[in-house]
Design a protein around this motif. Structure first.
Motif, PDB file in Angstrom:
ATOM      1  N   GLY A 107    -109.796 -43.518  57.866  1.00 20.95           N
ATOM      2  CA  GLY A 107    -110.460 -42.591  58.765  1.00 20.95           C
ATOM      3  C   GLY A 107    -109.824 -42.590  60.143  1.00 20.95           C
ATOM      4  N   TRP A 108    -110.347 -41.718  60.989  1.00 21.79           N
ATOM      5  CA  TRP A 108    -109.846 -41.627  62.360  1.00 21.79           C
ATOM      6  C   TRP A 108    -110.050 -42.948  63.115  1.00 21.79           C
ATOM      7  CZ3 TRP A 108    -110.942 -36.322  65.211  1.00 21.79           C
ATOM      8  CH2 TRP A 108    -110.182 -35.329  64.601  1.00 21.79           C
ATOM      9  N   ASP A 109    -111.122 -43.695  62.776  1.00 24.75           N
ATOM     10  CA  ASP A 109    -111.363 -44.956  63.483  1.00 24.75           C
ATOM     11  C   ASP A 109    -110.132 -45.849  63.394  1.00 24.75           C
ATOM     12  OD1 ASP A 109    -111.728 -45.608  60.748  1.00 24.75           O
ATOM     13  OD2 ASP A 109    -113.337 -47.055  61.164  1.00 24.75           O
ATOM     14  N   GLU A 110    -109.693 -46.119  62.164  1.00 25.14           N
ATOM     15  CA  GLU A 110    -108.547 -47.018  61.967  1.00 25.14           C
ATOM     16  C   GLU A 110    -107.248 -46.384  62.448  1.00 25.14           C
ATOM     17  OE1 GLU A 110    -108.366 -48.967  58.156  1.00 25.14           O
ATOM     18  OE2 GLU A 110    -106.177 -49.152  58.274  1.00 25.14           O
ATOM     19  N   TYR A 111    -107.106 -45.073  62.265  1.00 23.17           N
ATOM     20  CA  TYR A 111    -105.850 -44.419  62.630  1.00 23.17           C
ATOM     21  C   TYR A 111    -105.637 -44.445  64.147  1.00 23.17           C
ATOM     22  CZ  TYR A 111    -101.968 -41.113  62.233  1.00 23.17           C
ATOM     23  OH  TYR A 111    -100.724 -40.513  62.271  1.00 23.17           O
ATOM     24  N   PHE A 112    -106.691 -44.187  64.902  1.00 22.20           N
ATOM     25  CA  PHE A 112    -106.575 -44.272  66.362  1.00 22.20           C
ATOM     26  C   PHE A 112    -106.253 -45.715  66.787  1.00 22.20           C
ATOM     27  CE2 PHE A 112    -107.748 -40.368  68.769  1.00 22.20           C
ATOM     28  CZ  PHE A 112    -107.945 -39.497  67.704  1.00 22.20           C
ATOM     29  N   VAL A 113    -106.881 -46.698  66.146  1.00 23.71           N
ATOM     30  CA  VAL A 113    -106.601 -48.108  66.477  1.00 23.71           C
ATOM     31  C   VAL A 113    -105.138 -48.431  66.171  1.00 23.71           C
ATOM     32  CG1 VAL A 113    -107.112 -50.507  65.871  1.00 23.71           C
ATOM     33  CG2 VAL A 113    -108.989 -48.886  66.212  1.00 23.71           C
ATOM     34  N   ARG A 114    -104.666 -47.993  65.017  1.00 21.49           N
ATOM     35  CA  ARG A 114    -103.270 -48.238  64.646  1.00 21.49           C
ATOM     36  C   ARG A 114    -102.301 -47.570  65.624  1.00 21.49           C
ATOM     37  NH1 ARG A 114    -101.875 -50.445  59.695  1.00 21.49           N
ATOM     38  NH2 ARG A 114    -103.608 -50.869  58.285  1.00 21.49           N
ATOM     39  N   ASN A 115    -102.795 -46.583  66.350  1.00 20.04           N
ATOM     40  CA  ASN A 115    -101.962 -45.906  67.340  1.00 20.04           C
ATOM     41  C   ASN A 115    -102.245 -46.372  68.771  1.00 20.04           C
ATOM     42  OD1 ASN A 115    -100.113 -43.600  66.178  1.00 20.04           O
ATOM     43  ND2 ASN A 115    -101.961 -43.668  64.908  1.00 20.04           N
ATOM     44  N   GLY A 116    -102.881 -47.531  68.900  1.00 17.29           N
ATOM     45  CA  GLY A 116    -103.002 -48.155  70.221  1.00 17.29           C
ATOM     46  C   GLY A 116    -104.278 -47.879  70.992  1.00 17.29           C
ATOM     47  N   PHE A 117    -105.222 -47.133  70.396  1.00 17.80           N
ATOM     48  CA  PHE A 117    -106.467 -46.810  71.110  1.00 17.80           C
ATOM     49  C   PHE A 117    -107.606 -47.740  70.671  1.00 17.80           C
ATOM     50  CE2 PHE A 117    -104.011 -42.897  70.980  1.00 17.80           C
ATOM     51  CZ  PHE A 117    -104.194 -42.344  72.241  1.00 17.80           C
ATOM     52  N   PRO A 118    -108.267 -48.424  71.602  1.00 18.56           N
ATOM     53  CA  PRO A 118    -109.513 -49.124  71.246  1.00 18.56           C
ATOM     54  C   PRO A 118    -110.548 -48.075  70.828  1.00 18.56           C
ATOM     55  CG  PRO A 118    -108.695 -49.848  73.394  1.00 18.56           C
ATOM     56  CD  PRO A 118    -107.900 -48.631  73.015  1.00 18.56           C
ATOM     57  N   VAL A 119    -111.256 -48.334  69.739  1.00 17.03           N
ATOM     58  CA  VAL A 119    -112.183 -47.326  69.199  1.00 17.03           C
ATOM     59  C   VAL A 119    -113.605 -47.874  69.131  1.00 17.03           C
ATOM     60  CG1 VAL A 119    -112.793 -46.028  67.106  1.00 17.03           C
ATOM     61  CG2 VAL A 119    -110.440 -46.033  67.927  1.00 17.03           C
ATOM     62  N   TYR A 120    -114.547 -47.083  69.604  1.00 19.44           N
ATOM     63  CA  TYR A 120    -115.975 -47.439  69.629  1.00 19.44           C
ATOM     64  C   TYR A 120    -116.746 -46.375  68.855  1.00 19.44           C
ATOM     65  CZ  TYR A 120    -114.509 -50.752  73.109  1.00 19.44           C
ATOM     66  OH  TYR A 120    -113.867 -51.790  73.722  1.00 19.44           O
ATOM     67  N   ILE A 121    -117.487 -46.800  67.823  1.00 19.93           N
ATOM     68  CA  ILE A 121    -118.204 -45.862  66.944  1.00 19.93           C
ATOM     69  C   ILE A 121    -119.706 -46.132  67.014  1.00 19.93           C
ATOM     70  CG2 ILE A 121    -118.444 -44.979  64.597  1.00 19.93           C
ATOM     71  CD1 ILE A 121    -115.613 -44.688  65.030  1.00 19.93           C
ATOM     72  N   PRO A 122    -120.462 -45.283  67.721  1.00 21.59           N
ATOM     73  CA  PRO A 122    -121.924 -45.455  67.736  1.00 21.59           C
ATOM     74  C   PRO A 122    -122.600 -44.811  66.529  1.00 21.59           C
ATOM     75  CG  PRO A 122    -121.118 -44.202  69.665  1.00 21.59           C
ATOM     76  CD  PRO A 122    -120.026 -44.224  68.647  1.00 21.59           C
ATOM     77  N   ASP A 123    -123.797 -45.302  66.210  1.00 18.59           N
ATOM     78  CA  ASP A 123    -124.784 -44.511  65.463  1.00 18.59           C
ATOM     79  C   ASP A 123    -125.706 -43.915  66.521  1.00 18.59           C
ATOM     80  OD1 ASP A 123    -123.733 -45.275  63.035  1.00 18.59           O
ATOM     81  OD2 ASP A 123    -125.363 -46.638  62.512  1.00 18.59           O
ATOM     82  N   GLN A 124    -125.883 -42.589  66.503  1.00 17.68           N
ATOM     83  CA  GLN A 124    -126.796 -41.963  67.470  1.00 17.68           C
ATOM     84  C   GLN A 124    -128.151 -42.667  67.466  1.00 17.68           C
ATOM     85  OE1 GLN A 124    -127.549 -37.767  67.575  1.00 17.68           O
ATOM     86  NE2 GLN A 124    -125.489 -37.215  66.911  1.00 17.68           N
ATOM     87  N   VAL A 125    -128.782 -42.770  68.620  1.00 19.88           N
ATOM     88  CA  VAL A 125    -130.153 -43.261  68.693  1.00 19.88           C
ATOM     89  C   VAL A 125    -131.000 -42.442  67.709  1.00 19.88           C
ATOM     90  CG1 VAL A 125    -132.211 -43.503  70.157  1.00 19.88           C
ATOM     91  CG2 VAL A 125    -129.921 -43.955  71.109  1.00 19.88           C
ATOM     92  N   GLY A 126    -131.758 -43.124  66.859  1.00 20.23           N
ATOM     93  CA  GLY A 126    -132.593 -42.424  65.886  1.00 20.23           C
ATOM     94  C   GLY A 126    -132.015 -42.411  64.486  1.00 20.23           C
TER      95      GLY A 126
END
Lengths: 347, 347
Positions: A107-126
């Motif tokens: 997914g984009w989470d891992e792909y952005f990390v592999r490209n040097g970006f720290p990634v933060y994935i929330p679950d929306q409140v609720g």
């Protein structure tokens, strides 16, 4: 070629009833190891709520619980070359949106990390691991309030998802050029959880949580999707200081009547809005993606006129045909991510 | 020393109302990078459910949705030296249980991975990213059924958690030797989500999902906690083939009247049950941890008599005093993990 479904839909639905949807052996590995400086999870925000025995589901004595917190999972690469990215999911979904695709690609989470970006994935409140305030539901169950006082819990049917996510048409026939991995439609269906947005306080606590997280990260890019499309804007209107860029992926709508003092808050945040293909097809629900697109066109124009830097991308016009509403899960998801990372690296 | 709370509790609860609980700067990093062969998420199981307009929250046309799927997040280390481990959380909680601790130290998920074990963390069916079947709630809202036909949504109050999780006594005073990071009690409170276990089919679909996942992993260790204490046993009774070991952490109870054919299914699975300190203290709810311990003692004895290999560990008797019910989050969490990994490596 155009008639892969409805038969296909029935077949995937049937598979799901066999009780085992996806084998881990169907998940694709990347050859190169993923090297992380850190990973983990935490909560942003939250407040104490004093609740009765009934409100707690008649479970244990009355007392306080915490509500309106936002769960966040993160991965920081060993070699950081980009600024932090926060990815916020849409309606009836969770942070899973950005993880392994329904057909098992990264997914984009891992792909952005592999490209040097720290990634933060929330679950929306609720939703998901952020939970929701159950009090109103238990009050109804305990005859302390009327059934209509509990919020509706929304789910899209699979039959609604195909046209509304622009994977196929309203009869369930998948578009011949669709880039969504059609064989994994049932896995997309599994991503959905009940959406109790109507039970949230106003404004939605997710807005402030996103602003606070961005500030804590000392400049972050907010990537939103669908229902959360305008959340980066809402967060920036609370506090623009922490927000470096905004990427609105397929927003359900964009605000078109912002006041001057609001535009001033937004104009220093470079912004891009991204839409996939099939904007004009009927969705089967009272929502038009063409209207959504047009509202975002007005939004980016107003922001540009106010001195901001805002773009809108219609992927088919850029040569990328066949993208659905969940383009972060489409077969060319990494190609679209590349476009966005190039844009980020230029800012 | 004994009187850190109630003042402490009030203070932490107050902090939470400031709207920003935990800064990412409070999260502790491990110096050595985490090198993963792969990470991601997927779903196990799930089935199609035909639902009406009302059941879907009056959102879009009627149709099918997927329910009873189990979300699983995983991390596989680059250098695998142990067999896969599945960690299942307890009541009103999610997979977050095993991630970063409330005070920001690394959780068992990362620690096991750093020690060569692939780790799989589900959200139980009915909670977190697995979602739940909302139909009954929406039927009540739509006046199609009576309020009592929707399941209660359980939450523990913070006041209940302190004695029931054996962090302190029923007046809220934290035990002077408690190893739970007391200053992070509010972060523990945020981990809770509504528990709709009463709305699940019988048997709980999580049991089969765990059996299927274990088989798919070709021998996995199941680590359970509290409410999920007996889930590894339930999974093994469905299909013991995939289950290599069972670790029951602080189970709410153990089965004590297993039939011979059931014991035969379990006896080839080495099993350890682990309990922390303060078993005899009043919990403030109708549950006794001493009774839970005694039932597990009988279970391990019966399993041993049947030719199995089963142990029960009472940590204070082994020199580890002060552990709470959430010992995977206590200050000595990695030390307890070491004991378990040593036991795993011996089997």
């Amino acid at each position: 070629m155009n008639f892969k479904l409805i038969v296909g839909l029935a077949a995937t639905l049937f598979l799901s009833t066999s009780g085992f949807g996806q084998s881990i052996h169907q998940l694709k590995k990347v050859d190169k190891p993923l090297v992380l400086a850190s990973q983990g999870s935490f909560y942003v925000g939250g407040e104490s709520s004093d609740q009765s025995f009934t409100e707690l589901g008649s479970f244990g004595p009355a007392g306080h619980i915490t509500i309106n917190q936002m769960y966040v999972r993160y991965m920081v690469p060993q070699n950081v070359t980009g600024s932090p990215v926060i990815m916020i999911h849409g309606m009836t979904l969770t942070g899973k949106t950005w993880e392994t695709t329904p057909d098992g690609r990264i997914g984009w989470d891992e792909y952005f990390v592999r490209n040097g970006f720290p990634v933060y994935i929330p679950d929306q409140v609720g939703r998901g691991r952020s939970g929701f305030n159950q009090a109103a539901f238990n009050r109804v169950r305990g005859n302390e309030s009327k059934p209509q006082e509990q919020a509706p819990m929304w789910r899209f049917s699979d039959e609604t998802v195909i046209p509304n996510f622009r994977i196929g048409d309203t009869t369930g026939i998948v578009h011949s050029e669709s880039l969504f991995p059609e064989e994994a439609l049932v896995e997309l269906s599994k991503q959905a959880v009940p959406d109790v947005s109507m039970s949230l306080p106003n404004p939605n606590p997710t807005f402030k949580a996103l602003a606070d997280l961005s500030t804590d990260l000392n400049k972050a890019t907010l990537i939103s999707h669908s229902q959360s499309g305008s959340y980066p804007i809402e967060a920036a209107l609370i506090d623009p200081e922490g927000i470096k860029n905004m990427i609105l992926v397929e927003p359900g709508h964009c605000p078109t009547e912002l006041k001057e003092e609001q535009l001033i808050k937004l104009k220093n945040i470079p912004t891009v809005v991204v839409f996939g293909d099939y904007l004009d097809q009927p969705t089967g629900v009272p929502h038009s993606w063409r209207t959504a697109y047009e509202s975002c066109k007005i939004f980016t124009e107003e922001l540009t006129q106010a001195g901001g830097k805002a773009e809108i991308w219609h992927l088919p016009e850029m040569g990328y045909k066949g993208n659905s509403h969940v383009l972060m899960q489409d077969k060319n998801n990494l190609q679209i991510a590349d476009l966005l990372m190039n844009w980020l690296n230029k800012n």
